[in-house]
Design an enzyme around this catalytic site. Structure first.
Site, PDB file in Angstrom:
ATOM      1  CG  ASP A   1       0.667  -8.805  22.762  1.00 55.61           C
ATOM      2  OD1 ASP A   1       0.884  -7.850  21.889  1.00 55.61           O
ATOM      3  OD2 ASP A   1       1.334  -9.464  23.028  1.00 55.61           O
ATOM      4  CB  SER A   2       0.533  -2.896  21.828  1.00 53.76           C
ATOM      5  OG  SER A   2      -0.607  -2.912  21.044  1.00 53.76           O
TER       6      SER A   2
ATOM      7  CG  ASP B   1      -1.598  -9.805  19.594  1.00 51.46           C
ATOM      8  OD1 ASP B   1      -1.227 -10.539  18.717  1.00 51.46           O
ATOM      9  OD2 ASP B   1      -1.207  -8.594  19.694  1.00 51.46           O
TER      10      ASP B   1
ATOM     11  CD  GLU C   1       6.560  -5.120  16.235  1.00 53.82           C
ATOM     12  OE1 GLU C   1       5.776  -6.218  16.372  1.00 53.82           O
ATOM     13  OE2 GLU C   1       6.691  -4.282  16.888  1.00 53.82           O
TER      14      GLU C   1
HETATM   15  O1  KIV Z   1       0.189  -5.650  19.732  1.00 56.38           O
HETATM   16  C1  KIV Z   1       0.317  -5.064  18.952  1.00 56.38           C
HETATM   17  O2  KIV Z   1      -0.169  -3.919  18.707  1.00 56.38           O
HETATM   18  C2  KIV Z   1       0.959  -5.863  17.586  1.00 56.38           C
HETATM   19  C3  KIV Z   1       1.241  -4.726  16.601  1.00 56.38           C
HETATM   20  C4  KIV Z   1       2.407  -3.968  16.888  1.00 56.38           C
HETATM   21  C5  KIV Z   1       1.434  -5.372  15.070  1.00 56.38           C
HETATM   22  O3  KIV Z   1       1.397  -6.846  17.523  1.00 56.38           O
END
Ligand code: KIV
Length: 271
Positions: A51-52, A90, A189
């Site tokens: 979700d980044s 995610d 994290e």
């Molecule tokens: O959303 C994401 O990119 C993540 C990573 C930082 C593990 O959850």
């Protein structure tokens, strides 16, 4: 003998064998077809449709605004690109907290509409009902503890988590709970390396770290950060393998110059 080298498709079981065999797991994010193809072709074990994407692809300040429909769009694009990697998606903020039935509905939509192989969600005991219900439908779940960016307004800062004993104790309990319930792996994290190493030793499922030191079973980074496309983000844990922001900018400047000077297109570049 190496477990993963000759494997045609990475599964959750392959990851577990890799941990048992002491082989480190590599994981990167991807959100679109073109970059996912390169990441898969390079031999990555796991692709995270994180979700980044909310920050990296859409320019939001946090991961909270991205929707389930948007995650499914990104995940379907990635799935069309890959041959070998395990693709984990995610569950976005608001799609699984508080109501295990809607958590299951969200996970099913991701699996059905994108073709992904597993989902990831943030939190421990607070979301355990949702995790159990998703797992009961046969959907593999990856946990995520430590700095959980969907809770940024609770934390107030993106600083290192679980430095104090109480939070560290809860993190260890949560990791064991996720293992007990059947999560196939856990992301840790931004927590102290010593704590992450302890979790990796005490929990049988693979522990994938980001800013969690070298004593875990694998590493994950955000692709755009490690390639230097996003050149503003410089946390201590990040190793930059390229400076694509500058390289892409230079190529574009070159193109603009060529167009303006009428150098492009030349005689061979037309019909
Ligand atoms: O959303 C994401 O990119 C993540 C990573 C930082 C593990 O959850």
């Amino acid at each position: 003998m190496s477990v993963h080298k000759d494997v045609k498709k990475i599964t959750t079981h392959v990851l577990q064998e890799m941990k048992a065999n002491g082989e480190k797991i590599s994981m990167l994010t991807a959100y679109d077809f073109s970059l996912a193809r390169i990441v898969d072709d390079a031999g990555i074990d796991v692709i995270l449709v994180g979700d980044s994407a909310s920050n990296v692809m859409a320019g939001h300040e946090t991961t909270l605004p991205i929707t389930l429909d948007q995650m499914i769009y990104h995940a379907s694009s990635v799935i069309r690109a890959i041959d070998r990697a395990l693709v984990v998606v995610d569950l976005p903020f608001g799609s699984y907290q508080g109501n295990s039935k809607s958590a299951l509905d969200s996970a099913i939509r991701i699996m059905k509409e994108s073709g992904a192989h597993a989902v990831k969600l943030e939190g421990g005991s607070e979301v355990i009902e949702s995790i159990s219900r998703i797992l009961s439908a046969g959907i593999p779940v990856m946990g995520h503890l430590g700095l959980t960016p969907q809770s940024i307004y609770k934390f107030g800062t993106y600083t290192v988590r679980a430095k104090e004993e109480e939070e560290a104790k809860k993190l260890i309990e949560d990791a064991k709970l996720l293992e007990d319930k059947g999560c196939f792996a856990i992301v840790l994290e931004k927590i102290p390396a010593k704590l992450a190493t302890r979790v990796a030793q005490e929990v049988s499922v693979p522990i994938i770290g980001i800013g969690a030191g070298s004593g875990v079973d694998g590493q994950v980074l955000v692709l755009h950060d490690m390639l230097g496309i996003n050149n503003e983000f410089k946390p201590r844990f990040l190793r930059k393998y390229n400076n694509l922001y500058e390289q892409i900018k230079e190529s574009i400047s070159h193109y603009i110059t060529d167009v303006r000077s009428k150098d492009f297109p030349n005689d061979k570049e037309q019909y």
